[in-house]
Design an enzyme around this catalytic site. Structure first.
Site, PDB file in Angstrom:
ATOM      1  N   SER A 170       0.859  -1.187   0.000  1.00 38.03           N
ATOM      2  CA  SER A 170       0.000   0.000   0.000  1.00 38.03           C
ATOM      3  C   SER A 170       0.896   1.237   0.000  1.00 38.03           C
ATOM      4  O   SER A 170       1.739   1.379  -0.885  1.00 38.03           O
ATOM      5  CB  SER A 170      -0.942  -0.026   1.217  1.00 38.03           C
ATOM      6  N   HIS A 197      -2.499  -1.181  -3.434  1.00 37.68           N
ATOM      7  CA  HIS A 197      -3.716  -0.399  -3.234  1.00 37.68           C
ATOM      8  C   HIS A 197      -3.713   0.809  -4.172  1.00 37.68           C
ATOM      9  O   HIS A 197      -2.928   1.734  -4.003  1.00 37.68           O
ATOM     10  CB  HIS A 197      -3.817   0.086  -1.787  1.00 37.68           C
ATOM     11  N   ASP A 295      -4.380  -4.940   5.903  1.00 36.64           N
ATOM     12  CA  ASP A 295      -4.785  -5.770   4.769  1.00 36.64           C
ATOM     13  C   ASP A 295      -3.666  -6.752   4.419  1.00 36.64           C
ATOM     14  O   ASP A 295      -2.514  -6.365   4.263  1.00 36.64           O
ATOM     15  CB  ASP A 295      -5.103  -4.879   3.557  1.00 36.64           C
TER      16      ASP A 295
END
Length: 358
Positions: A170, A197, A295
């Site tokens: 991310s 992401h 995540d």
């Protein structure tokens, strides 16, 4: 908490008001600026803990403002802009300049911010955790300690086994994914699937950019895309990357909508859990790099328990020590390594052993 101060920079009074309310609900002090010039004046006078920055503004645009901030007074910056939706190149440039993350404003005028209030709050909280010294290090041309030493792959002899490399990242991830794409040799034996992401419209541009610098073929995921050696697949923004096995035993990509209502779409966990259903866990090499939140942590725990080899990036090099930290804390990491060593490990894992010893 109340001693932290955030500057909201946006030319829309309505957006400034909505963002201010969201930030105040988190318990932080808020200041606002209606354009780039006012923002730069305030930044010189005050020490802000975080700046939310629009891209498209009258006078100086967000990129110009960001460049000045990073040159004169490096500060944590989040891009919140609807302009980003159709201009992925500009937002990727913002990340190169040192912005930590980006949020795409929803709605025709970009004012439906209440719809993504949870995402805004999560990203603000995580961005505030980034140490000040890493703000400068997040800029592409200022990362000598983080980016690996040149790794020679001229004598690379690939293994003949069949494994799959799955990578999640991310905030701070794009430049690391670029380093992987740039470094792996064209005869690397394992396919690589990446969840970075990114919103809709970004991932195609990102894949094209990686393809231009890589010896591998880099593509954005699509339904039926074959997961085969010589290829790096970037998960498509707005969809989760799942897998299925065809009748001829080849594994292919499957794009899935966000039925579970996850904050990040694509989600690393979605890729990891899908891989468990389709691939032999002992054939999986899973890597979790820098990123906001958690995540991928649960998926990595499940992968490790099933027999996969799992690596989490260490705090030393992670721009945001969120996702890899959670994987480690929950017991999902077989190894914790700084990024340069992760890259070296990837090379070694795909190389014939006798060549390594030579």
């Amino acid at each position: 908490m109340g001693n932290k101060k955030i500057l909201v920079v946006d030319d829309s009074a309505l957006v400034r008001r909505i963002l201010s309310k969201i930030i105040q609900e988190l318990g932080y002090e808020v200041d606002t600026a209606k354009d780039g010039e006012e923002a730069l004046q305030k930044i010189q006078q005050e020490n802000y803990d975080l700046i939310t920055l629009d891209i498209e503004m009258p006078g100086k645009n967000g990129i110009e403002v960001l460049r000045e901030i990073m040159e004169k007074k490096p500060t944590r910056v989040m891009i919140i802009s609807s302009y980003a939706t159709d201009n992925a190149d500009v937002t990727l440039e913002a990340l190169d300049l040192g912005a930590l993350t980006y949020i795409t404003k929803p709605g025709k005028l970009g004012v439906d911010l209440k719809k993504i209030e949870e995402e805004i709050k999560v990203k603000i909280e995580e961005s505030l955790k980034v140490p000040k010294y890493k703000i400068i290090a997040n800029r592409r041309n200022k990362t000598p300690k983080i980016i690996h030493k040149e790794i020679s792959t001229t004598d690379f002899v690939p293994k003949k086994d069949h494994k799959y490399v799955l990578i999640g990242a991310s905030t701070g991830g794009p430049r690391l994914i670029e380093e992987i794409a740039r470094t792996l040799p064209e005869n690397y034996p394992y396919p690589i699937c990446v969840v970075q992401h990114m919103p809709v419209n970004f991932t195609k541009k990102f894949a094209d950019r990686l393809n231009s610098i890589s010896k591998l073929t880099v593509v954005e995921a699509s339904n039926g895309e074959e997961v085969v050696p010589g290829k790096m697949i970037i998960a498509k923004g707005g969809y989760h990357l799942h897998f299925r096995r065809r009748q001829d035993d080849v594994i292919v990509c499957k794009l899935v909508s966000n039925a579970r209502g996850r904050i990040f779409v694509p989600s690393v966990d979605e890729m990891f859990f899908s891989a468990l259903e389709v691939m032999n866990p002992k054939d999986i090499i899973a890597i979790l790099l820098t990123g906001i939140g958690d995540d991928g942590a649960d998926g990595m725990v499940a992968l490790r328990k099933a027999g996969a080899y799992t690596i989490a990036e260490s705090e030393e090099t992670a721009t945001v020590y969120g996702m890899p930290k959670e994987a480690y804390v929950r017991g999902g990491a077989s190894k914790v390594l700084p990024f340069p060593e992760i890259l070296e490990e990837l090379i070694k894992l795909g190389m014939e052993t006798d060549v390594q010893k030579a």
